[in-house]
Design an enzyme around this catalytic site. Structure first.
Site, PDB file in Angstrom:
ATOM      1  N   GLU A 248     140.097  32.845 103.890  1.00 58.35           N
ATOM      2  CA  GLU A 248     138.641  33.035 103.872  1.00 58.35           C
ATOM      3  C   GLU A 248     138.424  34.494 103.527  1.00 58.35           C
ATOM      4  OE1 GLU A 248     136.112  30.947 104.489  1.00 58.35           O
ATOM      5  OE2 GLU A 248     137.173  29.184 105.225  1.00 58.35           O
ATOM      6  N   CYS A 282     130.548  38.036 105.766  1.00 51.97           N
ATOM      7  CA  CYS A 282     131.065  37.631 104.446  1.00 51.97           C
ATOM      8  C   CYS A 282     130.019  36.829 103.690  1.00 51.97           C
ATOM      9  CB  CYS A 282     132.349  36.836 104.602  1.00 51.97           C
ATOM     10  SG  CYS A 282     132.182  35.452 105.723  1.00 51.97           S
TER      11      CYS A 282
HETATM   12  P1  NDP Z   1     141.223  43.241 105.985  1.00 50.95           P
HETATM   13  O1  NDP Z   1     141.643  42.373 104.868  1.00 50.95           O
HETATM   14  O2  NDP Z   1     141.390  44.697 105.859  1.00 50.95           O
HETATM   15  O3  NDP Z   1     142.024  42.832 107.324  1.00 50.95           O
HETATM   16  C1  NDP Z   1     141.992  41.524 107.843  1.00 50.95           C
HETATM   17  C2  NDP Z   1     143.136  41.374 108.834  1.00 50.95           C
HETATM   18  O4  NDP Z   1     144.382  41.431 108.142  1.00 50.95           O
HETATM   19  C3  NDP Z   1     143.201  42.460 109.892  1.00 50.95           C
HETATM   20  O5  NDP Z   1     143.613  41.890 111.106  1.00 50.95           O
HETATM   21  C4  NDP Z   1     144.256  43.379 109.345  1.00 50.95           C
HETATM   22  O6  NDP Z   1     144.873  44.171 110.328  1.00 50.95           O
HETATM   23  C5  NDP Z   1     145.226  42.382 108.767  1.00 50.95           C
HETATM   24  N1  NDP Z   1     146.135  42.921 107.766  1.00 50.95           N
HETATM   25  C6  NDP Z   1     146.077  44.099 107.088  1.00 50.95           C
HETATM   26  N2  NDP Z   1     147.113  44.197 106.208  1.00 50.95           N
HETATM   27  C7  NDP Z   1     147.832  43.054 106.332  1.00 50.95           C
HETATM   28  C8  NDP Z   1     148.994  42.537 105.694  1.00 50.95           C
HETATM   29  N3  NDP Z   1     149.626  43.221 104.740  1.00 50.95           N
HETATM   30  N4  NDP Z   1     149.450  41.332 106.060  1.00 50.95           N
HETATM   31  C9  NDP Z   1     148.813  40.608 106.998  1.00 50.95           C
HETATM   32  N5  NDP Z   1     147.695  41.026 107.644  1.00 50.95           N
HETATM   33  C10 NDP Z   1     147.218  42.236 107.316  1.00 50.95           C
HETATM   34  O7  NDP Z   1     139.736  42.814 106.281  1.00 50.95           O
HETATM   35  P2  NDP Z   1     138.715  43.513 107.258  1.00 50.95           P
HETATM   36  O8  NDP Z   1     139.252  43.484 108.648  1.00 50.95           O
HETATM   37  O9  NDP Z   1     138.334  44.806 106.654  1.00 50.95           O
HETATM   38  O10 NDP Z   1     137.481  42.491 107.227  1.00 50.95           O
HETATM   39  C11 NDP Z   1     136.455  42.586 106.295  1.00 50.95           C
HETATM   40  C12 NDP Z   1     136.676  41.600 105.172  1.00 50.95           C
HETATM   41  O11 NDP Z   1     136.757  40.286 105.693  1.00 50.95           O
HETATM   42  C13 NDP Z   1     135.537  41.555 104.187  1.00 50.95           C
HETATM   43  O12 NDP Z   1     136.044  41.598 102.878  1.00 50.95           O
HETATM   44  C14 NDP Z   1     134.871  40.210 104.423  1.00 50.95           C
HETATM   45  O13 NDP Z   1     134.254  39.644 103.327  1.00 50.95           O
HETATM   46  C15 NDP Z   1     136.009  39.380 104.899  1.00 50.95           C
HETATM   47  N6  NDP Z   1     135.519  38.291 105.695  1.00 50.95           N
HETATM   48  C16 NDP Z   1     135.537  37.024 105.171  1.00 50.95           C
HETATM   49  C17 NDP Z   1     135.021  35.967 105.888  1.00 50.95           C
HETATM   50  C18 NDP Z   1     135.051  34.560 105.359  1.00 50.95           C
HETATM   51  O14 NDP Z   1     134.868  33.631 106.134  1.00 50.95           O
HETATM   52  N7  NDP Z   1     135.280  34.349 104.085  1.00 50.95           N
HETATM   53  C19 NDP Z   1     134.441  36.166 107.192  1.00 50.95           C
HETATM   54  C20 NDP Z   1     134.489  37.511 107.647  1.00 50.95           C
HETATM   55  C21 NDP Z   1     135.019  38.534 106.910  1.00 50.95           C
HETATM   56  P3  NDP Z   1     144.279  45.629 110.641  1.00 50.95           P
HETATM   57  O15 NDP Z   1     142.820  45.486 110.933  1.00 50.95           O
HETATM   58  O16 NDP Z   1     145.034  46.018 111.827  1.00 50.95           O
HETATM   59  O17 NDP Z   1     144.534  46.447 109.419  1.00 50.95           O
END
Ligand code: NDP
Length: 512
Positions: A248, A282
């Protein structure tokens, strides 16, 4: 600390200093949590794997009872849940109440009730006449250990929300919340423990991106919510172990306003659904296309409403409309989007700058006279900025709406419901509304997911739980012959009989 909370078993903890959880609205240090290593993650998944069969054996009734108790718990502990979410995200209390607490409570009840129906064994009648007399079933078995990786914008709805159907299906789950907002997930672990969830069936592994990446390596299914950039990295990593995933990802949701729309309703919709949760959704309204004859009127109405919003440190109910920017680097991105738009000819109608104070704030902002050369119309903004573009007619609005690498949701606003439906059907998005937006997310019966670079798979509806299962075909022969016609030894008479039967069963088919 119970084993259902963050697992403190690091072997190399010394190399990974704990994570500080900072309140975005005040800058205050809220807590520190472990930054768990790959070794810790593997150990957590091993424990989850050992606990899963017992949880599956409880059946839908046993599992549903735990989820229903949790539904009561979350409402009985509403203040504690809201305090935790508000503190670590900086969002307004009302945003946490409607989009997190209400969602979480409803989802716990929904999946407890619907899982047995969505995953019931299905009787299958085969068209293959050779199978006459044999009973066929399609089962939906839990996949095993599910990993969930969540973002910071909705620590309950978008992290724990994906855990609920996975548990209801009979899986154990390991959740890696965003390092920015891990406290709500820990509270959810406490909730499930107090509601009788067996040990190790749900665990939270706190940590950074490395912790998340390690989770991908060990689970049987990985549900990721986050940015498109990280989603691609997760997909690559999952390819190494051929692990199925759900993604997502980001969105850039368009809103198309026709000249015959109820302008006041549309302006309220634009203001609310672009600013709700500080625009950090999102499926926020991220770009608006308005037919030329009503453009100026519409911009003025939205600007009036957005300028009146009260922003600040979230306090008691009703104290602020918009809270903080949860993730610090977002502030720079928001500034960049405004700067780039203004450089290319956009007009800041209201807002446009960082807010004051020790916390992280960005003024609720309306941009007019924007176009598709600007980043604010092409990239995900994820903040309290609403850009509004003038279009000649509905066709141009729809063309612009579809001119995006993203495809989460979209909306059309018009008094002609028929025309609205027609345009909505042509929008290249996973979910679409006429005279509404965002709210469709709360219809848990309707699958929600993205097309294009907004993701793979769905949450909600039947698809939202079947992804956590493996379809298993089952054939049972209650009364069988000692030897079937096709079995050894091969004989000319039985081969001839089979040949005649094959011809007879298939000769009705037309030649091409
Ligand atoms: P990120 O992609 O930066 O991070 C998401 C999660 O992935 C965090 O827990 C992060 O950890 C973790 N992560 C980071 N690097 C890796 C990796 N290499 N492998 C596995 N996991 C990893 O997203 P954000 O937290 O910044 O969230 C915002 C984004 O989420 C926006 O783009 C938004 O559109 C999207 N979103 C989409 C939704 C949907 O339903 N389509 C709903 C809500 C949000 P850490 O935070 O510790 O870096």
């Amino acid at each position: 600390m119970s084993s259902t909370e963050t697992v403190p078993t690091a072997t190399d903890r010394a190399e990974r200093p704990p994570i500080q959880v900072i309140a975005p609205a005040t800058g205050e240090l809220l807590a520190t949590v472990p930054n768990l290593s790959a070794v810790d993650v593997e150990a957590a998944v091993d424990r989850a794997r050992a606990a899963q069969p017992g949880w599956e054996a409880l059946g839908f009734d046993g599992r549903g009872a735990v989820l229903r108790r949790a539904q009561r718990w979350i409402t009985d502990h509403a203040d504690e849940v809201l305090d935790t979410i508000v503190a670590e995200t900086g969002k307004a209390r009302e945003d946490a109440q409607i989009a997190e607490l209400a969602y979480g409570a409803a989802a716990l009840g929904f999946w407890a009730k619907r899982a047995p129906k969505y995953l019931a064994d299905e009787k299958v009648r085969s068209t293959n006449r050779f199978l006459t007399g044999k009973q066929l079933r399609l089962r939906h078995r839990p996949i095993g250990v599910v990993g969930v990786i969540g973002p910071w914008n909705f620590p309950l709805t978008n992290s724990f929300g994906d855990v609920i159907p996975a548990l209801a299906a009979g899986n154990s789950v390991v959740l890696k919340p965003s390092e920015v907002t891990p406290l709500t997930s820990q509270l959810m672990a406490r909730m499930l423990r107090e509601c009788g969830l067996p040990e190790d069936v749900f665990q939270v592994v706190t940590g950074d991106g490395e912790t998340g990446a390690a989770l991908v390596d060990h689970v049987d299914f990985l549900q990721f919510t986050g940015s498109t950039k990280t989603g691609k990295a997760v997909m690559k990593r999952a390819a190494e172990t051929v692990t199925p995933i759900g993604l997502e990802l980001g969105g850039k949701d368009p809103m198309v306003v026709l000249a015959d729309a109820d302008l006041e309703r549309a302006a309220n919709g634009a203001a609310y659904y672009s600013m709700l949760n500080g625009g950090q959704i999102c499926i926020s309204v991220e770009r608006v296309y308005v037919e030329d004859p009503v453009y100026d009127d519409f911009v003025a109405r939205v600007a009036h409403k957005v300028a009146a919003l009260r922003q600040g440190v979230p306090g008691a109910p009703g104290s602020v409309d918009i809270g903080a920017v949860t993730f610090e680097p977002q502030l720079e991105l928001l500034e960049r989007h405004v700067r780039d738009a203004v450089d290319k000819g956009a007009r800041v109608v209201t807002g446009g700058r960082r807010g004051e104070g020790p916390g992280r704030f960005f003024e609720p902002t309306v941009l007019a006279d924007v176009d598709h050369t600007m980043d604010v119309m092409r990239e995900e903004t994820f903040g309290p900025i609403v850009p509004i573009m003038r279009v000649r007619d509905a066709e141009e609005g729809l063309r612009m709406a579809n001119d995006s690498p993203y495809g989460l949701q979209g909306s059309v606003w018009t008094r002609s419901v028929k025309r609205g439906r027609q345009l909505a059907r042509r929008m290249q998005v996973g979910g679409v509304s006429v005279n509404d937006a965002v709210l469709i997310y709360t219809a848990l019966e309707v699958p929600m997911g993205g097309v294009k670079r907004s993701g793979i798979g769905q949450r909600h509806g039947q698809a939202g739980i079947r992804k956590y299962t493996v379809p298993q075909g089952m054939m049972v022969v209650p009364f069988g012959l000692k030897r079937e016609l096709n079995m050894y030894p091969y004989r000319s008479w039985s081969s001839g009989l089979l040949a005649r039967m094959i011809r007879m069963l298939n000769r009705g088919l037309p030649y091409r």
